[in-house]
Scaffold this active site. Structure first.
Site, PDB file in Angstrom:
ATOM      1  N   SER A 113       0.813  -1.214   0.000  1.00 33.09           N
ATOM      2  CA  SER A 113       0.000   0.000   0.000  1.00 33.09           C
ATOM      3  C   SER A 113       0.849   1.268   0.000  1.00 33.09           C
ATOM      4  O   SER A 113       1.990   1.275   0.483  1.00 33.09           O
ATOM      5  CB  SER A 113      -0.914   0.001   1.233  1.00 33.09           C
ATOM      6  N   GLN A 115       1.674   4.201   1.927  1.00 35.65           N
ATOM      7  CA  GLN A 115       1.573   4.226   3.383  1.00 35.65           C
ATOM      8  C   GLN A 115       2.625   5.138   3.986  1.00 35.65           C
ATOM      9  O   GLN A 115       3.554   5.592   3.325  1.00 35.65           O
ATOM     10  CB  GLN A 115       1.767   2.806   3.939  1.00 35.65           C
ATOM     11  N   HIS A 117       4.392   5.765   8.282  1.00 34.30           N
ATOM     12  CA  HIS A 117       4.388   5.329   9.677  1.00 34.30           C
ATOM     13  C   HIS A 117       4.417   6.552  10.586  1.00 34.30           C
ATOM     14  O   HIS A 117       5.221   7.467  10.376  1.00 34.30           O
ATOM     15  CB  HIS A 117       5.589   4.431   9.960  1.00 34.30           C
ATOM     16  N   LYS A 140       7.743   3.886  14.012  1.00 31.68           N
ATOM     17  CA  LYS A 140       8.242   2.789  13.197  1.00 31.68           C
ATOM     18  C   LYS A 140       9.187   3.270  12.089  1.00 31.68           C
ATOM     19  O   LYS A 140       8.934   3.067  10.911  1.00 31.68           O
ATOM     20  CB  LYS A 140       7.058   2.028  12.570  1.00 31.68           C
ATOM     21  N   GLU A 142      12.201   2.738   9.653  1.00 33.56           N
ATOM     22  CA  GLU A 142      12.591   1.444   9.116  1.00 33.56           C
ATOM     23  C   GLU A 142      13.645   1.588   8.025  1.00 33.56           C
ATOM     24  O   GLU A 142      13.874   2.674   7.493  1.00 33.56           O
ATOM     25  CB  GLU A 142      11.374   0.692   8.576  1.00 33.56           C
ATOM     26  N   HIS A 281       5.552   5.981   1.239  1.00 36.89           N
ATOM     27  CA  HIS A 281       6.315   4.978   0.492  1.00 36.89           C
ATOM     28  C   HIS A 281       5.414   3.798   0.152  1.00 36.89           C
ATOM     29  O   HIS A 281       4.328   3.634   0.719  1.00 36.89           O
ATOM     30  CB  HIS A 281       7.536   4.494   1.288  1.00 36.89           C
ATOM     31  N   ARG A 300      -2.551   3.759   5.870  1.00 38.77           N
ATOM     32  CA  ARG A 300      -2.641   3.443   4.436  1.00 38.77           C
ATOM     33  C   ARG A 300      -3.628   4.373   3.735  1.00 38.77           C
ATOM     34  O   ARG A 300      -4.588   4.836   4.342  1.00 38.77           O
ATOM     35  CB  ARG A 300      -3.094   1.996   4.235  1.00 38.77           C
ATOM     36  N   LYS A 306      -7.098  -3.102   2.251  1.00 40.71           N
ATOM     37  CA  LYS A 306      -7.220  -2.946   3.700  1.00 40.71           C
ATOM     38  C   LYS A 306      -7.802  -1.579   4.053  1.00 40.71           C
ATOM     39  O   LYS A 306      -8.030  -0.724   3.205  1.00 40.71           O
ATOM     40  CB  LYS A 306      -5.848  -3.141   4.354  1.00 40.71           C
TER      41      LYS A 306
END
Length: 438
Positions: A113, A115, A117, A140, A142, A281, A300, A306
Site C-alpha cells: 500500500s 503508506q 508510519h 516505526k 525502518e 512509500h 494506508r 485494507k
C-alpha cells in the site's frame, strides 16, 4: 530452557511467517524458502509468503528453540523477562525488557500500500483512538536492504519532476483543476517560502487522494487508454510503465495515479533505503531484509484492500521533496558491511563469507539477531571459561545476548561434496545502533 546456563549463549530461534496477499507464492520467494527450512515442510504453492518476523513483537514473536528437541519452547520476550541482563544495561534502561528492533525478510510479489508510519506522538494518539486498527503506540522508522533488485516508491518527487508530471499527465490536471495545477507548477518560481511550497503540495495531494470513486475510475480509464495508444508510437517512461503495472494489480485505485507524485527507486543488492516517520512509500517488487523499531503501525491510503485512513495520511506527511538517500554501507572488514540509519533502535550488518574463511563479530553492549540466509559453517562463542561451537546452516536464526563475541567460519572448500551445490555463507545481523553505546 529458562536455566541460568543459557543466559550467556546464543539461542536458536523459530520465527513467524506472515502470509499477506502481496507476498510471493510458494517457493518463488526467499520467505517461502526460509519457511520451508524452518518448518521442515514444503511451502504451499498457492499460498503467499510475505514476511519472516524475527523479534518480540506481539503480532509475530520468535520462540526460543531447544537444541536437543528443535521445537519451540518459550517466546523470546518471556525468556528476556527471566534474563534481562542479556539485553545489556543501556538497552534495558532505555527500552525496558523488549527488543527495540524488529528484523524481517520480505518477498514482495506485488505492490504494498501507499503508506506512512506515524511518529511517536501520533502513534500514541492513533492507538488511543483506534486500538483495533493501530495496535501499538510506538513509532516505526525502518530500513530495507536489498537482496535482489528491489523497487519502491519513496518520498515526493522534486519540484522539476513534479512540474513535468503536471505538464504531461492531463488526467491529474483534470482532477486538480487548472488554477491549482498552475499554482503548484509556479509556486517555487514565485519565490514562495519552503512552507508555502509544502502547503501547496499538501493541498493538491489531499485533493487527489480524496476524489470520489467515479472520478478515479474515469481518470484511470482515460490514463490507461492514452498510455496504451502512445505506447504504439513512443517508448513509455519507466514511471508510465510502472503505473500501467500497478493498474493491473489494483484496478480503480487512486494509488495508481498518486505514483506519479513519488520517487521511483530501484535498489541493487547491497544497497539500503531508510524511511523516517511520516514519509510516504510503497514497496513494489523484490526481496529484502528489513529492520525497524518494534512496531506494526501503518497508515494506508491507496494500493490496498485494507482499511484506508486517507485523512490521517494526508495530514501527517512531511511533504519533503527530492530523492531519498541510498546507503551503500561502511565496510567493517573484507567480508562485513554495516548499514547505520539515523535511528537509535537498529543497524544491520551484511556478511558474505567465502569458503574456508572466518570472520569475527566482536562483543557488543546490546542484543543481536543473526540470520543465516545461505550457506553453512560453524559458529564459535567465546565464553568466560570456555567456548561453544554450533553448526549453522541456511534458515538458522539466533538471538545473541550482549557481551558475546562470535567467530563464524564458512564450510571448508575441500569438505564440499562433489555432487552438492553450496553457496558462500551469507549472514545478516540486526542490532541496536552502535551510537547508543558511544
Amino acid at each position: 530452557m529458562a536455566g541460568g546456563d543459557l543466559k550467556n549463549k546464543a539461542l536458536r530461534l523459530s520465527s513467524t511467517v506472515q502470509n499477506y496477499e502481496w507476498g510471493k507464492h510458494g517457493r518463488a520467494g526467499e520467505v517461502g524458502r526460509l519457511y520451508s527450512l524452518i518448518s521442515k515442510s514444503p511451502p504451499e504453492e498457492d499460498k503467499p509468503y510475505a514476511e519472516l518476523w524475527m523479534g518480540t513483537h506481539d503480532s509475530g514473536h520468535s520462540l526460543v528453540v531447544s537444541e536437543e528437541e528443535h521445537t519451540g519452547k518459550l517466546p523470546l520476550r518471556n525468556w528476556l523477562q527471566e534474563h534481562p541482563e542479556a539485553l545489556g544495561d543501556k538497552v534495558l534502561e532505555r527500552w525496558g525488557i523488549d527488543l527495540p528492533f524488529l528484523f524481517k525478510v520480505l518477498s514482495v510479489g506485488k505492490a504494498l500500500s501507499i503508506q506512512a508510519h506515524p511518529d511517536k506522538d501520533l502513534a500514541q494518539a492513533l492507538h488511543q483512538a483506534q486500538p483495533k486498527v493501530y495496535k501499538d503506540s510506538n513509532h516505526k522508522p525502518e530500513m530495507v536492504l536489498a537482496l535482489t533488485e528491489f523497487e519502491a516508491l519513496c518520498g515526493f518527487v522534486d519540484q522539476q519532476e513534479l512540474k513535468n508530471v503536471l505538464q504531461t499527465v492531463p488526467e491529474i490536471e483534470n482532477i486538480l483543476g487548472e488554477s491549482r495545477t498552475i499554482e503548484l507548477m509556479d509556486v517555487e518560481s514565485r519565490g514562495q517560502s519552503a512552507d508555502h511550497v509544502k502547503m501547496s503540495l499538501k493541498s493538491a495531494f489531499t485533493q487527489l487522494m480524496t476524489i470520489d470513486k467515479e472520478a478515479v475510475m474515469e481518470a484511470l480509464r482515460k490514463l490507461k487508454m492514452r498510455l496504451n495508444q502512445e505506447n504504439q508510437v513512443r517508448n513509455l517512461t519507466l514511471k508510465e510503465q510502472l503505473v500501467l503495472r500497478l493498474e493491473k494489480q489494483y484496478p480503480n485505485d487512486i494509488g495508481v495515479i498518486s505514483a506519479f507524485f513519488f520517487n521511483y527507486v530501484k535498489l541493487v543488492p547491497g544497497e539500503a533505503l531508510y524511511l523516517d516517520a511520516n514519509e510516504p512509500h510503497a514497496y513494489l517488487y523484490g526481496e529484502c531484509v528489513e529492520c525497524m523499531a518494534t512496531s506494526d503501525n501503518v497508515v494506508r491510503a491507496g494500493l490496498t484492500p485494507k482499511y484506508r485512513d486517507v485523512e490521517t495520511l494526508c495530514s501527517m506527511l512531511t511533504y519533503k521533496q527530492g530523492m531519498p538517500e541510498i546507503l551503500q554501507g561502511v565496510p567493517l572488514n573484507p567480508f562485513t558491511t554495516r548499514y547505520s540509519p539515523p535511528f537509535y533502535e537498529f543497524e544491520v550488518d551484511r556478511c558474505i563469507l567465502p569458503f574456508s574463511t572466518t570472520v569475527t563479530f566482536p562483543a557488543v553492549s546490546g542484543p543481536s539477531i543473526f540470520l543465516v540466509l545461505y550457506g553453512e559453517g560453524v559458529m564459535t562463542q567465546k565464553l568466560v571459561n570456555d567456548e561453544s561451537i554450533i553448526n549453522v546452516q541456511e534458515g538458522d536464526v539466533f538471538f545473541v545476548p550482549a557481551g558475546i563475541q562470535l567467530d563464524i567460519s564458512s564450510i571448508i572448500e575441500e569438505n564440499i561434496e562433489a555432487n552438492k551445490e553450496h553457496r558462500p555463507l551469507h549472514l545478516y545481523r540486526a542490532g541496536v545502533n552502535s551510537r547508543v553505546f558511544e
